[in-house]
Design an enzyme around this catalytic site. Structure first.
Site: not given
Length: 306
Positions: A75-79
């Site tokens: 659930y990475s915002n960065h990805l």
């Protein structure tokens, strides 16, 4: 733009900088004599939101047209931000995702968005993921992903370039607040924010992960970026609500109430925890009367994801 050594034109994406700083009257703080401001980094760009713009922009310039490889959880915002940047700038992106067991499952909405934006996903087991900072392990991961010549951005986007990019956040807030609160994942935003604030102001980091490791990470990032410590900063580690990706009914209720009070969509995994901390600290008397607190809104909810 895919040619090697071509520098992407980030100005063409028309970021909104400096981001707005808005008064936000809240009776829970006002009764303790505390003024609340919201630093709306979520309005910098509709797809490269908040601290993701500040951290990614210098790294995308350094990539100079090469494939960008980075790391994150499911659930990475960065990805998601890196994938969006790749689509907007014509840069190939690869996301190394923690959890080999996820490879055979349907993609969650966060990873599906990454794929829709053109990111190629490469899943690795959790043991390998924990060792990704080791040169030999990183080389093996890049080789397995077919990205040996890629530009590597660390998990969360936090490196010396990102810290330098986030220094501008502090500079935009100089003289505007006594305390600036920000949610922390990998520490890069806090490291840069504190460096940019200047004398007389303090940066307050609210970690969203358990473990008590973040202080050392922030110090290391400041050393890498500036050669040593910069600014006045501290961490309050009580508000992770069980760790990264975890929420509770109490946090959900708080976030929904904040949305009703202020008309602000509240991202749950980072921003809600930071705002909860600000209100709790005010009620504990942690801020002297007359204090102005600026809360950095580092992101916005993705539709379909809390």
């Amino acid at each position: 733009m895919t040619s090697r050594d071509a520098v992407p034109d980030l100005a063409a994406l028309r970021p909104r900088l400096p981001s707005p700083l808005c008064e936000s009257a809240d009776g829970r703080l006002a009764r303790h004599g505390v003024r609340l401001l919201l630093k709306r980094d979520d309005l910098i760009h509709p797809e490269l939101i908040g601290n993701k713009w500040r951290k990614l922009a210098p790294n995308l310039t350094a990539a100079a047209g090469r494939t960008v490889v980075t790391f994150g959880g499911a659930y990475s915002n960065h990805l998601r931000a890196t994938a969006a940047a790749g689509r907007l700038l014509g840069l190939p992106t690869v996301g190394v995702v923690r959890g080999q067991e996820l490879a055979g499952r349907p993609l969650n909405p966060s990873l599906a968005r990454c794929v829709a934006d053109g990111m190629r996903l490469h899943f690795v087991d959790r043991s390998t993921y924990r060792r990704k900072h080791e040169p030999s392990t990183l080389a093996d991961v890049l080789r397995a992903a077919g990205a040996q010549d890629a530009y590597v951005v660390p998990e969360g986007g936090s490196n010396a370039l990102a810290v330098e990019g986030c220094q501008a956040l502090g500079e935009e807030l100089r003289g505007r607040a006594d305390v600036v609160a920000v949610a922390c994942g990998t520490g890069g935003t806090l490291a840069g924010l504190a460096a940019g604030l200047g004398a007389g102001a303090r940066a307050l980091g609210v970690p969203v992960l358990k473990g008590g490791f973040l202080g050392a990470e922030v110090r290391a990032l400041q050393t890498a970026a500036f050669g040593g410590p910069r600014g006045d900063w501290s961490l309050d580690e009580r508000f992770h609500f069980g760790g990264y990706g975890r929420t509770t009914p109490a946090l959900e209720s708080f976030a929904a109430d904040f949305e009703d009070r202020h008309g602000l969509p509240v991202e749950r995994l980072y921003v809600a925890k930071m705002l909860y901390a600000v209100v709790a600290l005010a009620e504990e008397g942690a801020f002297a009367r007359g204090t102005t607190v600026a809360a950095v809104v580092t992101g916005a909810p993705l539709p379909g994801i809390s």
